[in-house]
Write a protein that holds these residues in place. Sequence first.
Motif, PDB file in Angstrom:
ATOM      1  N   GLY A   1       0.549  -1.087  -0.093  1.00 59.26           N
ATOM      2  CA  GLY A   1      -0.030   0.104  -0.217  1.00 59.26           C
ATOM      3  C   GLY A   1       1.138   1.398   0.103  1.00 59.26           C
ATOM      4  O   GLY A   1       1.470   1.687  -0.382  1.00 59.26           O
TER       5      GLY A   1
ATOM      6  N   CYS B   1      -2.111   1.049  -4.445  1.00 59.42           N
ATOM      7  CA  CYS B   1      -1.789  -0.727  -3.958  1.00 59.42           C
ATOM      8  C   CYS B   1      -1.372  -1.400  -5.208  1.00 59.42           C
ATOM      9  O   CYS B   1      -1.617  -1.449  -6.186  1.00 59.42           O
TER      10      CYS B   1
ATOM     11  N   GLU C   1     -10.263  -6.551  -2.826  1.00 57.74           N
ATOM     12  CA  GLU C   1     -11.543  -6.533  -2.565  1.00 57.74           C
ATOM     13  C   GLU C   1     -10.798  -4.818  -1.594  1.00 57.74           C
ATOM     14  O   GLU C   1      -9.368  -4.749  -1.293  1.00 57.74           O
ATOM     15  N   TRP C   2     -11.600  -3.744  -2.035  1.00 54.03           N
ATOM     16  CA  TRP C   2     -11.212  -2.474  -1.412  1.00 54.03           C
ATOM     17  C   TRP C   2     -11.619  -2.330  -0.217  1.00 54.03           C
ATOM     18  O   TRP C   2     -13.399  -2.233  -0.722  1.00 54.03           O
TER      19      TRP C   2
ATOM     20  N   ILE D   1      -3.452  -2.345  -8.699  1.00 51.91           N
ATOM     21  CA  ILE D   1      -4.969  -2.569  -7.911  1.00 51.91           C
ATOM     22  C   ILE D   1      -5.375  -0.891  -7.401  1.00 51.91           C
ATOM     23  O   ILE D   1      -6.409  -0.952  -6.707  1.00 51.91           O
ATOM     24  N   SER D   2      -3.936   0.064  -7.682  1.00 54.42           N
ATOM     25  CA  SER D   2      -5.462   1.087  -7.135  1.00 54.42           C
ATOM     26  C   SER D   2      -5.989   1.323  -7.987  1.00 54.42           C
ATOM     27  O   SER D   2      -6.950   1.291  -8.576  1.00 54.42           O
ATOM     28  N   LEU D   3      -6.805   2.595  -6.366  1.00 53.39           N
ATOM     29  CA  LEU D   3      -8.719   2.788  -6.503  1.00 53.39           C
ATOM     30  C   LEU D   3      -8.291   3.730  -6.666  1.00 53.39           C
ATOM     31  O   LEU D   3      -7.809   4.350  -5.986  1.00 53.39           O
TER      32      LEU D   3
ATOM     33  N   TYR E   1      -8.153   2.322   4.248  1.00 51.26           N
ATOM     34  CA  TYR E   1      -8.621   1.680   3.685  1.00 51.26           C
ATOM     35  C   TYR E   1      -7.610   0.396   3.503  1.00 51.26           C
ATOM     36  O   TYR E   1      -6.075   0.731   3.124  1.00 51.26           O
TER      37      TYR E   1
ATOM     38  N   CYS F   1      -6.634  -2.855   0.687  1.00 54.89           N
ATOM     39  CA  CYS F   1      -6.634  -3.122  -0.426  1.00 54.89           C
ATOM     40  C   CYS F   1      -5.928  -4.745   0.001  1.00 54.89           C
ATOM     41  O   CYS F   1      -4.920  -5.192   0.668  1.00 54.89           O
TER      42      CYS F   1
ATOM     43  N   GLU G   1      -2.534  -8.318   2.282  1.00 53.31           N
ATOM     44  CA  GLU G   1      -3.103  -6.586   2.269  1.00 53.31           C
ATOM     45  C   GLU G   1      -2.385  -5.626   2.464  1.00 53.31           C
ATOM     46  O   GLU G   1      -0.859  -5.390   3.092  1.00 53.31           O
TER      47      GLU G   1
END
Length: 239
Positions: free
Chosen positions: A32, A49, A63-64, A112-114, A127, A129, A140
Motif C-alpha cells: 500500500g 496499491c 477487494e477494497w 490495483i490502485s483505486l 482503506y 486492499c 493486504e
Amino acid sequence: MRTARFSSTASLWMLALVISFTLVEGRHRVIGSGEPVVAAVGSDAILPCRVEPELNVEDMTFEWSTPDPKHPQTQVIFLYVHRDRSELTAMKNAFFKDRTTLSLENLKHGNISLKILNVTLRDIGRYKCLVHRLDGEKQEGTVELIIASSSNSLTTETPLHPTEVQTPGLTKEVDHTGRPVQHFGLVATLVVLLLLVAGIVATFLFKIKHPMQHDVIKIPAVDKTTSPFDALLNYCWMA
C-alpha cells in the motif's frame, strides 16, 4: 573420512539454504502506501496499491474496504470487489456507488490502485486492499486518506492537479495496521547463511592443520583471478 563427510554435508546444506533464500525473495507481497493520500473536497483521490513482484491479477479475487463507521472494530464496508475478471457491484456500499473505479489494463501489471471520485469529508479514513490466494494466502496493504476542506488547506508537500490528486510514491510496505513491514525471515536467513559459511571455513582450516589418517586433502589450484570465496566453494564441492 569423518571430516570429509562433514564438509560434504555442509556443502549440501549451504546449497539448500541458497535455494530457500531465492524462494523467499520470489514471494509476492501487497504494498500500500506508508504516507497518507491528501485530497481536497470535490477532487478525485487515488489510493495506491500494487502486487510485487509484478503479477497479472485479472483472474484473482481482491477487494477494497474501509471500517464501518457504526462498527469500526468488527465490520467493514466495501468500495470495490473484483471477482471473475469483473466488479461484483452487489457488494459495493451505496455511499460509494458510481464513485470508485480502477484501470483493468493496470491489473495485468499487478496495479490495483483505486480512484475515488468527488471525495467528501466523509471519505476520511483508512482503506485496505486485500488480495485473496496470493501465494496461497490472503495479503493486504493499507492507505490513509486525508480530506482537506479546500485546496488552500493543503500543504505545499502535496501538489494538486486541477482534477486529480497526485498520490505519494509506492515506496513503503506497510501491514494492516499501517506500520512498516519488518522482514525478520529475511534477516534470519542471512544470519544462518553467515554462520554456515563460518562453519565451512572452520572445517577447512581444521583439516589443513589436523589431517586424519588416510584423509587426503584436495586443494584445487587457484589462479590469480579466482576470489577466496570461489576457491572455498570449489573446495567444498570436491570434498
